[in-house]
Design an enzyme around this catalytic site. Structure first.
Site, mmCIF file in Angstrom:
data_model
loop_
_atom_site.group_PDB
_atom_site.id
_atom_site.type_symbol
_atom_site.label_atom_id
_atom_site.label_comp_id
_atom_site.label_asym_id
_atom_site.label_seq_id
_atom_site.Cartn_x
_atom_site.Cartn_y
_atom_site.Cartn_z
ATOM 1 C CE1 TYR A 127 -13.863 2.831 -7.771
ATOM 2 C CE2 TYR A 127 -16.142 2.269 -8.239
ATOM 3 C CZ TYR A 127 -14.949 1.980 -7.620
ATOM 4 O OH TYR A 127 -14.841 0.843 -6.838
ATOM 5 C CB THR A 141 -13.826 -1.339 2.823
ATOM 6 O OG1 THR A 141 -14.271 -0.468 1.776
ATOM 7 C CG2 THR A 141 -14.119 -2.789 2.444
ATOM 8 C CG ASP A 188 -2.295 0.618 0.917
ATOM 9 O OD1 ASP A 188 -3.317 -0.091 0.947
ATOM 10 O OD2 ASP A 188 -2.330 1.843 0.612
ATOM 11 C CB VAL A 245 -0.606 1.511 -7.761
ATOM 12 C CG1 VAL A 245 -0.446 0.357 -6.782
ATOM 13 C CG2 VAL A 245 -1.880 2.316 -7.478
HETATM 14 P P1 NAD Z 1 -10.064 0.466 0.895
HETATM 15 O O1 NAD Z 1 -10.060 1.947 0.833
HETATM 16 O O2 NAD Z 1 -10.169 -0.201 2.212
HETATM 17 O O3 NAD Z 1 -8.796 -0.151 0.147
HETATM 18 C C1 NAD Z 1 -8.190 0.448 -0.954
HETATM 19 C C2 NAD Z 1 -6.716 0.582 -0.658
HETATM 20 O O4 NAD Z 1 -6.059 1.130 -1.794
HETATM 21 C C3 NAD Z 1 -6.425 1.512 0.528
HETATM 22 O O5 NAD Z 1 -5.718 0.818 1.523
HETATM 23 C C4 NAD Z 1 -5.593 2.613 -0.088
HETATM 24 O O6 NAD Z 1 -4.580 3.125 0.766
HETATM 25 C C5 NAD Z 1 -5.005 1.930 -1.318
HETATM 26 N N1 NAD Z 1 -4.556 2.889 -2.315
HETATM 27 C C6 NAD Z 1 -5.216 3.968 -2.786
HETATM 28 N N2 NAD Z 1 -4.444 4.657 -3.642
HETATM 29 C C7 NAD Z 1 -3.259 3.985 -3.714
HETATM 30 C C8 NAD Z 1 -2.050 4.215 -4.413
HETATM 31 N N3 NAD Z 1 -1.891 5.287 -5.208
HETATM 32 N N4 NAD Z 1 -1.046 3.332 -4.263
HETATM 33 C C9 NAD Z 1 -1.181 2.238 -3.443
HETATM 34 N N5 NAD Z 1 -2.308 1.997 -2.736
HETATM 35 C C10 NAD Z 1 -3.334 2.864 -2.875
HETATM 36 O O7 NAD Z 1 -11.272 0.024 -0.059
HETATM 37 P P2 NAD Z 1 -11.776 -1.411 -0.497
HETATM 38 O O8 NAD Z 1 -13.237 -1.345 -0.458
HETATM 39 O O9 NAD Z 1 -11.057 -2.488 0.199
HETATM 40 O O10 NAD Z 1 -11.357 -1.406 -2.038
HETATM 41 C C11 NAD Z 1 -10.593 -2.445 -2.629
HETATM 42 C C12 NAD Z 1 -10.905 -2.520 -4.100
HETATM 43 O O11 NAD Z 1 -12.274 -2.947 -4.258
HETATM 44 C C13 NAD Z 1 -10.790 -1.185 -4.830
HETATM 45 O O12 NAD Z 1 -10.196 -1.395 -6.096
HETATM 46 C C14 NAD Z 1 -12.242 -0.756 -5.003
HETATM 47 O O13 NAD Z 1 -12.428 0.073 -6.119
HETATM 48 C C15 NAD Z 1 -12.936 -2.082 -5.148
HETATM 49 N N6 NAD Z 1 -14.355 -2.026 -4.818
HETATM 50 C C16 NAD Z 1 -14.775 -1.786 -3.540
HETATM 51 C C17 NAD Z 1 -16.145 -1.709 -3.280
HETATM 52 C C18 NAD Z 1 -16.693 -1.446 -1.915
HETATM 53 O O14 NAD Z 1 -17.915 -1.349 -1.778
HETATM 54 N N7 NAD Z 1 -15.886 -1.321 -0.860
HETATM 55 C C19 NAD Z 1 -17.066 -1.887 -4.311
HETATM 56 C C20 NAD Z 1 -16.593 -2.123 -5.596
HETATM 57 C C21 NAD Z 1 -15.240 -2.198 -5.831
#
Ligand code: NAD
Length: 266
Positions: free
Chosen positions: A156, A191, A38, A65
């Site tokens: 998004y 989350t 991360d 990333v």
């Molecule tokens: P989260 O915010 O807990 O996790 C996302 C992580 O990505 C965070 O820890 C953040 O620090 C990291 N991140 C952001 N920018 C970054 C960067 N530039 N470099 C490295 N790390 C970076 O959210 P989540 O819900 O666990 O999301 C995980 C994945 O699931 C994401 O791709 C999100 O789009 C997808 N998603 C989540 C949901 C939901 O409802 N939570 C729904 C659809 C898709």
């Protein structure tokens, strides 16, 4: 059910919280070696400590990333640990939200840089490992937004739809070599990502967070038949299955973990 993950090495981005962290927890429980990544090393170290692994199967290597050099350094550091068999691209942000006309180029660029180009950069950096593994697995976290776009989250929507297309193309490019490429598409999982959305909604409407969640489910996500937010471990379970030997004939798929949020059948 034994998922056959002992002896495999997985790299998980976006793993200091949410779905990525829970995927790490499950893969570790299944015996895999796991590298969590991360962008903030201090927060990542805390997340690693919370995983509470007492052998040397867990590593925490920070990388942004959006930054090619940072991803290059991640590549070098992971190389010292070993070759990876599994890459789970979970890093993501909601990005720029609001009416289409209110989002400028910078908002679009930031969202696409994390949500589309982030997974592209990391996948490119580790593709050799994945292709040479006898058990290569490449997973992308897309979203319900990829196939059911929401007008207040257009960058998004676009990033996740492009990621879905990218994953499908990669599944065709490398499937014959044994690298299996699949997507997992969650909706409204509890989350930090959706916590922030719900805190903002609660503040805007002058209601509690629980009321904001209930209202969001009713007005904005009527298809979620279970009438609750998903749990990150419910997404991690599907990710772990796709990483496993049990999914040996699954390639180019998009697994929805959305309790029915997406209205279409295909
Ligand atoms: P989260 O915010 O807990 O996790 C996302 C992580 O990505 C965070 O820890 C953040 O620090 C990291 N991140 C952001 N920018 C970054 C960067 N530039 N470099 C490295 N790390 C970076 O959210 P989540 O819900 O666990 O999301 C995980 C994945 O699931 C994401 O791709 C999100 O789009 C997808 N998603 C989540 C949901 C939901 O409802 N939570 C729904 C659809 C898709």
């Amino acid at each position: 059910m034994d998922l056959g993950l002992a002896g495999r090495t997985a790299l998980i981005t976006g793993a200091d919280s949410g779905i990525g962290w829970h995927a790490a927890q499950l893969l570790l429980a299944e015996g895999a070696m796991v590298v969590i990544s991360d962008h903030d090393q201090t927060i990542l170290d805390r997340a690693a400590a919370a995983l509470d692994v007492d052998d040397n199967r867990l590593h925490a290597v920070a990388a942004d990333v959006t930054d090619r050099a940072s991803v290059g350094r991640l590549r070098e550091q992971v190389r010292r640990i070993g070759r990876i068999d599994i890459l789970i691209n979970s890093a993501g942000i909601t990005g720029a939200t609001g009416a289409f006309e209110s989002i400028d180029d910078d908002g679009w660029a930031e969202t696409l840089s994390v949500d589309l180009m982030g997974p592209v950069r990391v996948t490119r950096a580790f593709l050799d490992d994945l292709r040479s593994s006898a058990n290569g697995r490449l997973i992308f976290l897309t979203s319900e937004n990829a196939v059911q776009p929401y007008p207040e989250e257009i960058p998004y929507d676009a990033a996740k739809a492009a990621l879905l297309a990218t994953a499908k193309a990669l599944s065709k490019a490398y499937g014959s070599e044994g690298l299996l490429v699949n997507c997992v598409s969650p909706a409204f999982i509890a989350t930090p990502m959706t916590d922030a959305m719900m805190d903002q909604r609660a503040a805007e409407l002058g209601v509690t967070t629980d009321e904001a969640i209930a209202g969001f489910l009713q007005e904005m996500r009527p298809g979620i038949a279970l009438r609750r937010r998903g749990r990150p471990e419910e997404v991690a379970a599907v990710i772990a299955f796709l990483c496993s030997d049990r999914a040996s004939f699954v390639n180019g798929s998009n697994y929805r973990v959305d309790a029915g949020s997406v209205a279409t059948i295909n």
